[in-house]
Design an enzyme around this catalytic site. Structure first.
Site, PDB file in Angstrom:
ATOM      1  N   PHE A  41       0.857  -1.183   0.000  1.00 36.54           N
ATOM      2  CA  PHE A  41       0.000   0.000   0.000  1.00 36.54           C
ATOM      3  C   PHE A  41       0.893   1.233   0.000  1.00 36.54           C
ATOM      4  O   PHE A  41       1.727   1.385   0.887  1.00 36.54           O
ATOM      5  CB  PHE A  41      -0.882   0.011   1.254  1.00 36.54           C
ATOM      6  CG  PHE A  41      -1.836   1.179   1.320  1.00 36.54           C
ATOM      7  CD1 PHE A  41      -3.071   1.122   0.695  1.00 36.54           C
ATOM      8  CD2 PHE A  41      -1.483   2.346   2.002  1.00 36.54           C
ATOM      9  CE1 PHE A  41      -3.949   2.196   0.749  1.00 36.54           C
ATOM     10  CE2 PHE A  41      -2.359   3.426   2.049  1.00 36.54           C
ATOM     11  CZ  PHE A  41      -3.595   3.348   1.421  1.00 36.54           C
ATOM     12  N   SER A 291      -6.118   9.151   6.706  1.00 32.05           N
ATOM     13  CA  SER A 291      -6.206   7.762   7.151  1.00 32.05           C
ATOM     14  C   SER A 291      -6.483   6.772   6.022  1.00 32.05           C
ATOM     15  O   SER A 291      -7.396   6.963   5.214  1.00 32.05           O
ATOM     16  CB  SER A 291      -7.307   7.671   8.220  1.00 32.05           C
ATOM     17  OG  SER A 291      -8.049   6.487   8.081  1.00 32.05           O
ATOM     18  N   LYS A 292      -5.677   5.735   5.999  1.00 29.25           N
ATOM     19  CA  LYS A 292      -5.808   4.669   5.008  1.00 29.25           C
ATOM     20  C   LYS A 292      -7.216   4.066   5.041  1.00 29.25           C
ATOM     21  O   LYS A 292      -7.785   3.699   4.027  1.00 29.25           O
ATOM     22  CB  LYS A 292      -4.746   3.624   5.356  1.00 29.25           C
ATOM     23  CG  LYS A 292      -4.775   2.358   4.584  1.00 29.25           C
ATOM     24  CD  LYS A 292      -3.579   1.503   4.999  1.00 29.25           C
ATOM     25  CE  LYS A 292      -3.743   0.077   4.531  1.00 29.25           C
ATOM     26  NZ  LYS A 292      -2.619  -0.778   4.897  1.00 29.25           N
ATOM     27  N   ARG A 293      -7.773   3.980   6.237  1.00 30.30           N
ATOM     28  CA  ARG A 293      -9.067   3.345   6.414  1.00 30.30           C
ATOM     29  C   ARG A 293     -10.218   4.270   6.004  1.00 30.30           C
ATOM     30  O   ARG A 293     -11.180   3.855   5.372  1.00 30.30           O
ATOM     31  CB  ARG A 293      -9.210   2.929   7.882  1.00 30.30           C
ATOM     32  CG  ARG A 293     -10.148   1.777   8.144  1.00 30.30           C
ATOM     33  CD  ARG A 293      -9.946   1.233   9.554  1.00 30.30           C
ATOM     34  NE  ARG A 293      -9.724   2.281  10.541  1.00 30.30           N
ATOM     35  CZ  ARG A 293     -10.672   3.026  11.093  1.00 30.30           C
ATOM     36  NH1 ARG A 293     -11.927   2.837  10.769  1.00 30.30           N
ATOM     37  NH2 ARG A 293     -10.369   3.958  11.981  1.00 30.30           N
ATOM     38  N   LYS A 294     -10.092   5.551   6.375  1.00 28.41           N
ATOM     39  CA  LYS A 294     -11.237   6.449   6.173  1.00 28.41           C
ATOM     40  C   LYS A 294     -11.202   7.240   4.868  1.00 28.41           C
ATOM     41  O   LYS A 294     -12.243   7.674   4.384  1.00 28.41           O
ATOM     42  CB  LYS A 294     -11.295   7.472   7.323  1.00 28.41           C
ATOM     43  CG  LYS A 294     -11.612   6.877   8.653  1.00 28.41           C
ATOM     44  CD  LYS A 294     -11.839   8.001   9.657  1.00 28.41           C
ATOM     45  CE  LYS A 294     -11.863   7.469  11.063  1.00 28.41           C
ATOM     46  NZ  LYS A 294     -11.518   8.497  12.047  1.00 28.41           N
TER      47      LYS A 294
END
Ligand code: GLU
Length: 546
Positions: A41, A291-294
């Site tokens: 990533f 954020s990678k997640r959001k």
């Protein structure tokens, strides 16, 4: 003892010093690196760090790519290719280092940590021989117990002082344990004092003073591979890095790193710790890390997929890097970022705010300055990967596509309609019957009856070979004939006398031809489309009004 621990290591630090001599670069030339772990990533923050490293090296220095793959658990296949291509999409091309999962280029190879184990071990062997490092046979359980005791005593966690049980281990005892099959790590015998302080100047954060390291940190893990800390010291020394630019989560490790450089007898590099890119949280309105997640825009692949040109993303990265870039750009509109005097010490200490709207604006301006051929080629390359239909349209009739892209391009005030290549299809849709949806935006102030009359009459007078300067006067004459004013000014002066003005009349024609109220220059659009398509469109619109 060193021979007991490393019987197979026959090279010495002196051998490696000779193999990787200081670089032969000009005075003041900087050597920087981007040192990601191959996790598969590529975060926008990493792209930013790579950009900063590349900018710091500039044209006179060296910027290389090192793969830090000592943590095998996090590793992903083909991740190096992903990193190399991810950087390349934005024109960031290291001059040395890893180029794929199996290939590297450059005189300071290997640039992949998992291929450097003998090098690390040679240096550890040397430290052990000098009594500066030792094997530690503590088990996980013992370490866990120490941690518990330290928590209870509110003591500094880690292995040091009275907790460093094997600091004084003899070769005989080590041999006994090794023969018995016990596993061990190799630890640094830290020379740090509990009241010792270190001072250093970070190129971004400025002067820093912190407690020096007193921990006997692990240099080599049980499997003989190095920890990040140790590998950093060896690699950045042997690869002759002058400036370590990296995320500021590493700032608190600097005492360990400076101590390692000292113990190893290396000159320490300069450090520049980059604050993370922040984002305004939609829910809390506070600031948080991208954020990678959001946040989809945290992934570098997001920009390539959306089709933001590399040049625009680079300009945006520069606005985050040095806030004075925007003023400079305003004063040097036609210059490219290569001319901008980037400076590490002008970077934000606290973390710049990410702003997608701003990137989009920068990109619109950037694209507006590109010439037709560059736009055509960029759309070609982008659509080849991401949009088959668009690719087909622009390759079936390349010159038609070029003429479309050339509308209002190259003049003093080019239009800023396109912010990313994924907007192109919609932008050019009405030029293609396959994409033209036959939906017409409504025109305020003009009744359907009047609109029909305008189109009917326009079909009679429309001349596909008419000159640009005759176009609007003709619309004005038509306006007058049908009870509209020749100009908005005339209309405003006597609104009761007119149905509207020539602008409304041209809007009716524009919507008939394109389906839209807002387009580039209508005359150019009609010239590009050609007489028969324009007639067809106007006829269809007229019929749709019945
Ligand atoms: N491998 C480290 C990371 O992934 C690199 C830190 C550095 O640049 O020294 O963050």
């Amino acid at each position: 003892m060193e021979q007991l621990l490393f019987p197979d290591i026959d090279k010495t630090p002196a051998d490696y010093e000779a193999m990787y001599p200081p670089r032969n670069l000009g005075e003041g030339a900087k050597v920087t690196r981007f040192a990601p772990s191959p996790t598969g990533f590529l975060h926008f923050g990493s792209l930013f760090a790579a950009f900063i490293a590349a900018q710091t090296a500039g044209k006179d220095g060296v910027f290389y790519l090192r793969i830090e793959d000592t943590d095998k658990k996090r590793e992903v296949e083909n991740a190096v290719e992903g990193i190399v291509n991810g950087l390349k999409d934005f024109g960031i091309i290291p001059s040395e280092g890893a180029i794929s999962d199996n290939a590297e280029t450059g005189a300071y190879a290997p640039y992949t940590q998992s291929r450097r184990t003998p090098i690390y071990q040679a240096y550890v062997k040397d430290l052990v021989s000098k009594g500066l490092a030792y094997p530690c046979f503590m088990t996980e359980e013992e370490i866990a117990e120490i941690r518990k005791a330290q928590e209870a005593e509110k003591a500094l966690p880690g292995i040091y002082g009275k907790y460093a049980k094997y600091r004084g281990i003899t070769a005989e005892e080590a041999k006994k344990r090794i023969d018995a099959g016990e596993e061990y790590v190799v630890r640094l015998k830290s020379p740090g004092k509990p009241d010792g302080r270190i001072k250093f100047k970070d190129e971004i954060k400025g002067k820093i003073e912190i407690q020096e390291n007193i921990l006997d940190i692990v240099l080599l893990k049980k499997d003989g591979t190095p920890t990040y800390h140790f590998a950093h010291a060896i690699d950045d020394h042997l690869m002759r890095t002058t400036h370590v630019t990296r995320g500021d989560e590493w700032l608190s490790s600097v005492p360990i790193h400076l101590q390692l450089f000292y113990v190893l007898g290396f000159k320490a590099p300069k450090y520049a710790h980059i604050a993370p890119i922040m984002k305004e949280d939609e829910e809390t309105h506070g600031k948080r890390k991208l954020s990678k997640r959001k946040d989809p825009e945290a992934a570098v692949s997001f920009y390539a997929e959306a089709g933001y040109p590399a040049g625009a993303v680079n300009e945006y990265l520069m606005t985050i890097a040095n806030s004075n870039y925007e003023d400079w750009k305003r004063a040097n509109k036609t210059e490219t970022i290569e001319k901008f005097p980037f400076a590490l010490n002008k970077m934000s200490k606290a973390g710049a705010l990410f702003d997608l709207v701003k990137l989009h604006d920068i990109s619109k301006t950037y694209i507006s300055t590109l010439d037709t051929e560059t736009v055509y080629n960029a759309v070609l390359a982008w659509s080849n990967v991401y949009d088959e239909e668009l690719y087909r349209l622009i390759t079936d009739a390349p010159d038609y596509a070029r003429r479309i892209f050339s509308i209002e391009r190259g003049n003093k005030k080019p239009r800023k309609d396109i912010g990313k290549w994924s907007e192109v299809k919609d932008y050019i849709a009405y030029f293609y019957d396959d994409l033209f949806d036959g939906e017409y935006e409504s025109i305020p102030n003009v009744t359907s009856e009047d609109a029909r009359a305008i189109l009917e009459r326009y079909l009679e007078i429309y001349d596909p070979d008419g000159a640009a300067e005759d176009w609007f006067p003709q619309v004005q004459a038509l306006a007058e004939e049908l009870g509209f004013a020749r100009s908005p000014k005339d209309y405003k002066a006597e609104p009761d006398r007119y149905k509207g003005h020539a602008g409304d009349v041209s809007s009716v024609i524009r919507v008939a031809v394109t389906g839209r109220r807002n387009t580039p220059d209508l005359y150019s659009i009609m010239q590009t489309m050609g007489g028969s398509k324009v007639r067809e469109r106007i006829t269809a619109a007229k019929d749709a009004l019945k």
